[in-house]
Design a protein around this motif. Sequence first.
Motif, mmCIF file in Angstrom:
data_model
loop_
_atom_site.group_PDB
_atom_site.id
_atom_site.type_symbol
_atom_site.label_atom_id
_atom_site.label_comp_id
_atom_site.label_asym_id
_atom_site.label_seq_id
_atom_site.Cartn_x
_atom_site.Cartn_y
_atom_site.Cartn_z
ATOM 1 N N ASN A 90 34.500 -29.000 -39.905
ATOM 2 C CA ASN A 90 35.471 -27.967 -39.572
ATOM 3 C C ASN A 90 35.933 -28.051 -38.119
ATOM 4 O O ASN A 90 37.095 -27.833 -37.814
ATOM 5 C CB ASN A 90 34.913 -26.566 -39.896
ATOM 6 N N HIS A 91 35.039 -28.412 -37.208
ATOM 7 C CA HIS A 91 35.460 -28.518 -35.809
ATOM 8 C C HIS A 91 36.360 -29.732 -35.563
ATOM 9 O O HIS A 91 37.226 -29.694 -34.685
ATOM 10 C CB HIS A 91 34.242 -28.582 -34.883
ATOM 11 N N THR A 94 33.824 -28.657 -45.801
ATOM 12 C CA THR A 94 33.651 -28.476 -44.349
ATOM 13 C C THR A 94 33.166 -27.089 -43.931
ATOM 14 O O THR A 94 32.730 -26.919 -42.798
ATOM 15 C CB THR A 94 34.957 -28.771 -43.563
ATOM 16 N N HIS A 153 26.376 -28.978 -40.745
ATOM 17 C CA HIS A 153 27.089 -27.698 -40.730
ATOM 18 C C HIS A 153 26.230 -26.439 -40.656
ATOM 19 O O HIS A 153 26.696 -25.418 -40.190
ATOM 20 C CB HIS A 153 28.007 -27.605 -41.958
ATOM 21 N N HIS A 157 30.361 -32.903 -44.749
ATOM 22 C CA HIS A 157 29.896 -32.051 -43.661
ATOM 23 C C HIS A 157 29.134 -30.824 -44.173
ATOM 24 O O HIS A 157 27.996 -30.570 -43.774
ATOM 25 C CB HIS A 157 31.081 -31.615 -42.794
ATOM 26 N N ASP A 207 31.643 -32.604 -37.365
ATOM 27 C CA ASP A 207 31.510 -31.811 -36.140
ATOM 28 C C ASP A 207 30.993 -32.693 -34.994
ATOM 29 O O ASP A 207 29.946 -32.436 -34.393
ATOM 30 C CB ASP A 207 30.628 -30.566 -36.338
ATOM 31 N N ASP A 234 25.147 -32.918 -36.696
ATOM 32 C CA ASP A 234 26.274 -32.412 -35.910
ATOM 33 C C ASP A 234 26.077 -32.709 -34.421
ATOM 34 O O ASP A 234 25.215 -32.108 -33.773
ATOM 35 C CB ASP A 234 26.422 -30.902 -36.117
HETATM 36 MN MN LIG Z 1 30.515 -27.194 -39.097
#
Ligand SMILES: [Mn+2]
Length: 271
Positions: free
Chosen positions: A65-66, A181, A228, A120, A37, A8
């Motif tokens: 997710n980001h 994610t 993650h 992720h 991310d 990440d």
């Molecule tokens: Mn994440």
Amino acid sequence: MAHYFVGDIQGCYDELMRLLDKVKFDPTQDVLCPVGDLVARGPASEKVAKLMLELGHAVEPVLGNHDLHLLSIYAGLFKDKKNDKLKKLVQSPMVSDYAKWLRTQPLIRYYPEFNIIVSHAGTHPFVPLETQMELADQARQKLASKDYKIWLERMYGNEPRKWRSHLTEEEAFRFIVNTTTRMRFIDDDGALDFETKQPPSQAPLNLSPWFELKPKTTTPTPIHVFGHWAALLGKTDDSNFIGLDTGCVWGNKLTIYKAETKEFFVQQSLP
Ligand SMILES: [Mn+2]
């Protein structure tokens, strides 16, 4: 030619550049494979985004997710929060190009030459991988389509927690996005848990990290490369599960895994 999987990045541009220097990354020959991310929370998301666009075919990310949240902010579904540190990127003239590029990136990639599957957060141990790859591909097509804003809106929520073959299109979309994610813990019945924030050693007894649950299949599982979960600092106690989020944005390290030689390279977070 080499494949460099990187944890990440979260806007940690300087650390990424040092690591690429360290491995002598050559964009004319090598491939950088970020595990999602890429932006948010760190100091220089806009520089990371610019680098990704410049790298072109030399970068093959999966969405985190980001990254999805950035798309939602860009689509006007949310305001950027101060903590996200996305203001510069969102106001930059290249944000439309970056969002367009991001929308075509997948949730899962498979590298047959290394038998490596990348996502992720991970993949669900109780759902056949072929099913998850199919669902992930359908999700990618939805996000790449002109209806992407509708799908970004439908993405938010924790349900359904369990996979069933008769989910609606929207439920299946949310399930695969959440699995790939956001997932960390799964309960004994295979339901995703999003409430538990503790490290694995302190988690409730009915919950396990997704990578510790054995798949209900006899076919050998590929090697999983994922990010993650910064609290793991990369440790899974199983060499088939390679965690690359070593918490650079939280003052720890950025990690690269070179698939050809199975080497790890790290860069300490810079002050
Ligand atoms: Mn994440």
